[in-house]
Design a protein around this motif. Structure first.
Motif, PDB file in Angstrom:
ATOM      1  N   GLY A  26      29.943  28.812  44.010  1.00  0.00           N
ATOM      2  CA  GLY A  26      30.856  29.693  43.305  1.00  0.00           C
ATOM      3  C   GLY A  26      30.510  31.145  43.586  1.00  0.00           C
ATOM      4  O   GLY A  26      29.575  31.445  44.342  1.00  0.00           O
ATOM      5  N   PRO A  27      31.251  32.072  43.010  1.00  0.00           N
ATOM      6  CA  PRO A  27      30.959  33.493  43.215  1.00  0.00           C
ATOM      7  C   PRO A  27      29.510  33.828  42.836  1.00  0.00           C
ATOM      8  O   PRO A  27      29.038  33.448  41.756  1.00  0.00           O
ATOM      9  CB  PRO A  27      31.946  34.196  42.278  1.00  0.00           C
ATOM     10  CG  PRO A  27      33.070  33.224  42.121  1.00  0.00           C
ATOM     11  CD  PRO A  27      32.427  31.869  42.143  1.00  0.00           C
ATOM     12  N   GLY A  28      28.805  34.481  43.740  1.00  0.00           N
ATOM     13  CA  GLY A  28      27.446  34.919  43.456  1.00  0.00           C
ATOM     14  C   GLY A  28      26.386  33.850  43.541  1.00  0.00           C
ATOM     15  O   GLY A  28      25.220  34.105  43.214  1.00  0.00           O
ATOM     16  N   GLY A  73      28.308  31.646  48.318  1.00  0.00           N
ATOM     17  CA  GLY A  73      29.569  31.864  47.620  1.00  0.00           C
ATOM     18  C   GLY A  73      30.100  33.269  47.801  1.00  0.00           C
ATOM     19  O   GLY A  73      29.463  34.141  48.413  1.00  0.00           O
ATOM     20  N   GLU A  74      31.273  33.497  47.256  1.00  0.00           N
ATOM     21  CA  GLU A  74      31.936  34.796  47.352  1.00  0.00           C
ATOM     22  C   GLU A  74      31.047  35.898  46.790  1.00  0.00           C
ATOM     23  O   GLU A  74      30.428  35.749  45.723  1.00  0.00           O
ATOM     24  CB  GLU A  74      33.260  34.739  46.582  1.00  0.00           C
ATOM     25  CG  GLU A  74      34.056  36.034  46.621  1.00  0.00           C
ATOM     26  CD  GLU A  74      35.312  35.951  45.781  1.00  0.00           C
ATOM     27  OE1 GLU A  74      35.931  37.008  45.563  1.00  0.00           O
ATOM     28  OE2 GLU A  74      35.642  34.833  45.321  1.00  0.00           O
ATOM     29  N   GLY A  75      30.964  36.996  47.515  1.00  0.00           N
ATOM     30  CA  GLY A  75      30.208  38.152  47.047  1.00  0.00           C
ATOM     31  C   GLY A  75      28.735  38.131  47.369  1.00  0.00           C
ATOM     32  O   GLY A  75      28.016  39.082  47.053  1.00  0.00           O
TER      33      GLY A  75
END
Length: 337
Positions: A26-28, A73-75
């Motif tokens: 997931g993000p981060g 993940g994103e970012g």
């Protein structure tokens, strides 16, 4: 993926092998392919229902290990596929002083830990492992050794010439011995086994005390160190605190880490000694990512080799738990994937 879950937490038999979906980035977050897992005393206590409230039965246990980055993940930046990484188990404690909120995000307790083929870890918690450290050196650092580092370096303010007492021969105590010697300290170790005491002397211990043969081991440790311990690493808790106070030097720092010896059977008859010696008593819980970075650098610079007692296969994880629970080990017990 293959994994273990803590199950009903009614005993060692609660640990159960399962097949669960692979985690997704997931993000981060970063997905890490696990290579080695290190067991700690709290891992055993969790499946036995003896570590705070019972947890989600589906939780994947263990707080310490090493793996390779698979997906970011994103970012997320700064990590690439194949990077070897470790992380402190309090993943929100990245820097600065301890704060109670760290317990809310605890690998192997409040969120899934390392005893699986893959684990999801916040990128901000990850520490890259330098090429100069092998997997065993790095895998043993994020929990027990980090706790010892916090106790000696951050809280104890260790310096060359200090006198250190560490209780027992488990993961924290052996790491404390090695970190203390690295800093030029004189070290005394306690154990109920003469065989283990012989082994720690070979690792560099300057003095040893068999607490089974000398039940009031505090004065014996005080004398063995030539005037008491400037820093006491008390891994056993309430039941040993009386003797730890006796063993401490004036202005000594007693760092309370665990409760391996169970509850005290009486109050502290030498309570006044805390004042009389001007002692500091300090409880700690592991350490931050910044502390782990410092520890990794120190281990790499000094090429400290961990004491690994035994390595089990992933399918033998229940046997590894049972082996650790017997408390006949020295140093670390590992599970290899």
């Amino acid at each position: 993926m293959k994994a273990y879950q803590i199950g009903s937490q009614t005993g060692l038999s609660s640990l159960k092998a399962v097949e669960v979906p692979d985690p997704e980035a997931g993000p981060g977050t970063v997905i890490v392919k696990v290579k080695l897992v290190c067991l700690n005393h709290r891992d055993v206590r969790i499946v036995c229902g003896e570590y705070g409230p019972k947890r989600d039965e589906s939780c994947i246990p263990t707080s310490e290990g090493i793996g390779e980055v698979v997906t970011c993940g994103e970012g997320v930046s700064g990590f690439a596929e194949g990077d070897r990484v470790i992380a402190p188990h309090f993943v929100s404690w990245t820097r600065g002083p301890f704060f109670p909120g760290v317990f809310a995000r605890d690998l192997g307790v409040t969120q899934n830990g390392w005893l699986a083929e893959y684990v999801s870890v916040p990128a901000e918690a990850l520490v890259k492992v330098p090429d100069t450290l092998d997997d065993k050196q790095a895998a043993t650092l994020p929990a027990a050794a980090l706790t010892a580092w916090n106790a000696l370096v951050e809280i104890g303010k260790i310096k060359a010439g200090d006198r250190v007492l560490t209780l027992g021969t488990g993961g924290v105590s052996i790491a404390a011995l090695q970190i203390a010697k690295m800093n030029g300290a004189r070290v005394c170790v306690t154990s109920s086994s003469d065989e283990k005491l012989d082994a720690v002397r070979k690792l560099g211990a300057d003095a040893t005390v068999n607490y089974r043969k000398t039940p009031e081991w505090g004065p014996a440790a005080f004398d063995a160190l030539g005037g008491g311990a400037d820093i006491v690493i008390d891994t056993a808790g309430q039941a040993t605190l009386t003797e730890s106070i006796k063993a401490a030097a004036p202005l000594g720092r007693i760092v309370i880490i665990g409760a391996l010896a169970g509850a005290a059977t009486e109050g502290l008859p030498n309570f006044g000694t805390i004042i009389g010696k001007n002692l500091g008593l300090h409880g700690i819980a592991a350490g931050s990512r910044d502390m782990l970075c410092d520890l990794v650098q120190a281990v790499a610079d000094n090429q400290i080799q961990p004491l690994v007692d035994r390595v089990f296969s992933f399918d033998e994880a229940p046997e590894a738990y049972a082996y650790l629970d017997k408390a006949s080990h020295m140093g670390k017990v590992l599970v290899q994937l």
